[in-house]
Design a protein around this motif. Structure first.
Motif, mmCIF file in Angstrom:
data_model
loop_
_atom_site.group_PDB
_atom_site.id
_atom_site.type_symbol
_atom_site.label_atom_id
_atom_site.label_comp_id
_atom_site.label_asym_id
_atom_site.label_seq_id
_atom_site.Cartn_x
_atom_site.Cartn_y
_atom_site.Cartn_z
ATOM 1 N N ALA A 167 1.054 21.017 28.735
ATOM 2 C CA ALA A 167 1.027 22.473 28.758
ATOM 3 C C ALA A 167 2.453 23.000 28.697
ATOM 4 O O ALA A 167 3.417 22.242 28.840
ATOM 5 N N GLN A 168 2.565 24.291 28.495
ATOM 6 C CA GLN A 168 3.896 24.893 28.448
ATOM 7 C C GLN A 168 4.559 24.963 29.817
ATOM 8 O O GLN A 168 5.779 24.987 29.920
ATOM 9 N N LYS A 169 3.739 24.973 30.886
ATOM 10 C CA LYS A 169 4.262 25.016 32.244
ATOM 11 C C LYS A 169 3.412 24.114 33.138
ATOM 12 O O LYS A 169 2.210 23.962 32.917
ATOM 13 N N VAL A 170 4.049 23.543 34.169
ATOM 14 C CA VAL A 170 3.331 22.762 35.167
ATOM 15 C C VAL A 170 3.956 23.040 36.528
ATOM 16 O O VAL A 170 5.173 23.266 36.622
ATOM 17 N N VAL A 171 3.124 23.096 37.562
ATOM 18 C CA VAL A 171 3.648 23.273 38.921
ATOM 19 C C VAL A 171 3.501 21.972 39.688
ATOM 20 O O VAL A 171 2.476 21.286 39.598
ATOM 21 N N VAL A 172 4.557 21.618 40.436
ATOM 22 C CA VAL A 172 4.591 20.378 41.208
ATOM 23 C C VAL A 172 5.337 20.624 42.508
ATOM 24 O O VAL A 172 6.114 21.580 42.619
ATOM 25 N N PRO A 173 5.119 19.770 43.528
ATOM 26 C CA PRO A 173 5.942 19.885 44.733
ATOM 27 C C PRO A 173 7.425 19.812 44.380
ATOM 28 O O PRO A 173 7.822 19.063 43.479
ATOM 29 N N ALA A 174 8.246 20.571 45.086
ATOM 30 C CA ALA A 174 9.673 20.645 44.768
ATOM 31 C C ALA A 174 10.337 19.273 44.788
ATOM 32 O O ALA A 174 11.254 19.002 43.999
ATOM 33 N N HIS A 175 9.875 18.375 45.684
ATOM 34 C CA HIS A 175 10.498 17.054 45.755
ATOM 35 C C HIS A 175 9.999 16.117 44.658
ATOM 36 O O HIS A 175 10.417 14.963 44.600
ATOM 37 N N ASN A 176 9.100 16.594 43.780
ATOM 38 C CA ASN A 176 8.589 15.764 42.689
ATOM 39 C C ASN A 176 9.360 15.946 41.391
ATOM 40 O O ASN A 176 8.901 15.506 40.333
ATOM 41 N N VAL A 177 10.516 16.587 41.454
ATOM 42 C CA VAL A 177 11.367 16.659 40.270
ATOM 43 C C VAL A 177 12.654 15.896 40.556
ATOM 44 O O VAL A 177 13.185 15.951 41.664
ATOM 45 N N VAL A 178 13.113 15.157 39.547
ATOM 46 C CA VAL A 178 14.369 14.410 39.663
ATOM 47 C C VAL A 178 15.246 14.786 38.474
ATOM 48 O O VAL A 178 14.745 15.146 37.408
ATOM 49 N N PRO A 179 16.567 14.719 38.633
ATOM 50 C CA PRO A 179 17.460 15.102 37.543
ATOM 51 C C PRO A 179 17.276 14.218 36.308
ATOM 52 O O PRO A 179 17.121 13.006 36.411
ATOM 53 N N LYS A 180 17.284 14.852 35.146
ATOM 54 C CA LYS A 180 17.215 14.111 33.883
ATOM 55 C C LYS A 180 18.617 13.652 33.483
ATOM 56 O O LYS A 180 19.540 14.466 33.446
ATOM 57 N N PRO A 181 18.807 12.368 33.187
ATOM 58 C CA PRO A 181 20.121 11.916 32.729
ATOM 59 C C PRO A 181 20.517 12.614 31.431
ATOM 60 O O PRO A 181 19.682 12.843 30.552
ATOM 61 N N ALA A 182 21.789 12.945 31.321
ATOM 62 C CA ALA A 182 22.265 13.662 30.138
ATOM 63 C C ALA A 182 22.081 12.840 28.864
ATOM 64 O O ALA A 182 21.929 13.404 27.774
ATOM 65 N N GLY A 183 22.094 11.519 29.004
ATOM 66 C CA GLY A 183 21.997 10.664 27.831
ATOM 67 C C GLY A 183 20.605 10.503 27.262
ATOM 68 O O GLY A 183 20.424 9.844 26.230
ATOM 69 N N LEU A 184 19.603 11.093 27.917
ATOM 70 C CA LEU A 184 18.224 11.013 27.428
ATOM 71 C C LEU A 184 17.783 12.382 26.937
ATOM 72 O O LEU A 184 17.994 13.394 27.600
ATOM 73 N N SER A 185 17.144 12.417 25.772
ATOM 74 C CA SER A 185 16.567 13.660 25.288
ATOM 75 C C SER A 185 15.330 14.002 26.110
ATOM 76 O O SER A 185 14.811 13.167 26.864
#
Length: 322
Positions: A111-129
């Motif tokens: 989907a265009q948006k998804v909601v998740v617990p705040a602790h369920n996001v981790v930083p994306k490495p800059a080297g990965l698209s």
């Protein structure tokens, strides 16, 4: 918002149960965040959901998808961790009896948006698209936990990966090779054996073939069709790690005599933790590993990607851009 969702169930024709269209935008409850999805990836879990496995009629319509990379409310590029545990649970969330994956109890990532617990996001490495990062939270995380948490393998050991071609199997090949493990794979498809060698396998064999020697561990996602071969391929004291059973869950024989006489260990493994996802991302950055993408579609063309997976003509991940 645009989403791909299960509108009904069809065990025999799962694609007929898929709808691609407008769904209400999600509202994040307290302690949750809304992620603007930039890319998302397909898993066999999504096909099983369309067949009605793991979902009830009361859950419909359910937006599918476990994997996503996107932008959080603060503008950070993030990867979504799909395992959601009970708020009161402490420790390894994969062991929480009340855990669920996105698209089981909570709306998923296609989907265009998804909601998740705040602790369920981790930083994306800059080297990965975004497309590459979206491949990681299910297949690659499952592979990482199988190899580095559950198997007991160490550099110099030999591992057999059954069923080269699937998302978990191709992930296992790259991760094991980068960790200094000798990697053998099987597939009944000659082109998939050739592709496995291209991405890092040391040897590739036909399904069920007698191996040159027994291995320290077997990574099993196929199940019924390869179970006997997996057990026969292990050294005494070896480990079979199983995270799926795409060919069925009822082998003709459990071969209990072989298991206890050779002191084999059968270890189940499901997904991974948020900590392991962070470790996986750092490992891939350090080793310069990129996920294997079979094909990329726009989310609006999700039916094409589902059809391709359902037909089995896949090596690596199918990705949708949003």
């Amino acid at each position: 918002m645009l989403a791909a969702y299960a509108a009904r169930f069809s065990p025999d024709d799962p694609i007929s149960a898929l709808e691609v269209g407008e769904r209400p935008e999600p509202v994040a409850p307290e302690g949750w965040v809304t992620v603007d999805v930039k890319a998302t990836a397909l898993n066999h879990h999504d096909l099983w959901s369309l067949k009605g496995v793991g979902l009830g009629e009361q859950s419909l319509p359910m937006i599918l998808g476990c994997d996503a990379a996107g932008i959080d409310p603060d503008g950070n590029e993030v990867v979504v961790h799909a395992v959601i545990s009970d708020p009161a649970w402490k420790g390894d969330e994969t062991l929480d009896p009340k855990r669920s994956l996105l698209s089981e109890r909570y709306q998923g990532t296609l989907a265009q948006k998804v909601v998740v617990p705040a602790h369920n996001v981790v930083p994306k490495p800059a080297g990965l698209s975004f497309e590459e990062a979206a491949c990681l939270p299910t297949a690659w995380l499952t592979a990482y936990r199988m190899l580095f948490t559950q198997s007991g393998l160490k550099p110099g050991d030999t591992v057999l990966v059954q069923g080269a071609g699937g998302g978990v199997a191709s992930s296992l090949i790259s991760l094991a090779r980068a960790a200094g493990i000798r990697v053998w794979v099987t597939s009944r498809d000659e082109s998939k054996r050739a592709k496995a060698l291209e991405i890092g396998a040391h040897e590739a064999f036909e399904s069920g073939a007698r191996l040159p020697e027994r291995v320290d561990a077997v990574m099993e996602t196929v199940g019924q069709a390869t179970w006997s071969h997996s057990l026969k391929s292990l050294k005494q004291g070896g480990t079979l790690v199983i995270s799926g059973a795409t060919s069925g869950q009822a082998p003709k024989s459990a071969e209990l005599n072989r298991i206890f006489f050779l002191q084999l260990r059968v270890q189940g493994s499901t997904m991974g933790t948020r900590t392991e996802l962070s470790e996986l991302l750092q490992f891939m950055a350090n080793a310069g590993i990129k996920p294997h993408i079979d094909s990329t579609f726009k989310l609006a063309d999700a039916r094409e990607g589902f059809t391709k997976m359902n037909e089995g003509d896949v090596f690596g991940k199918i990705v949708f851009t949003v």
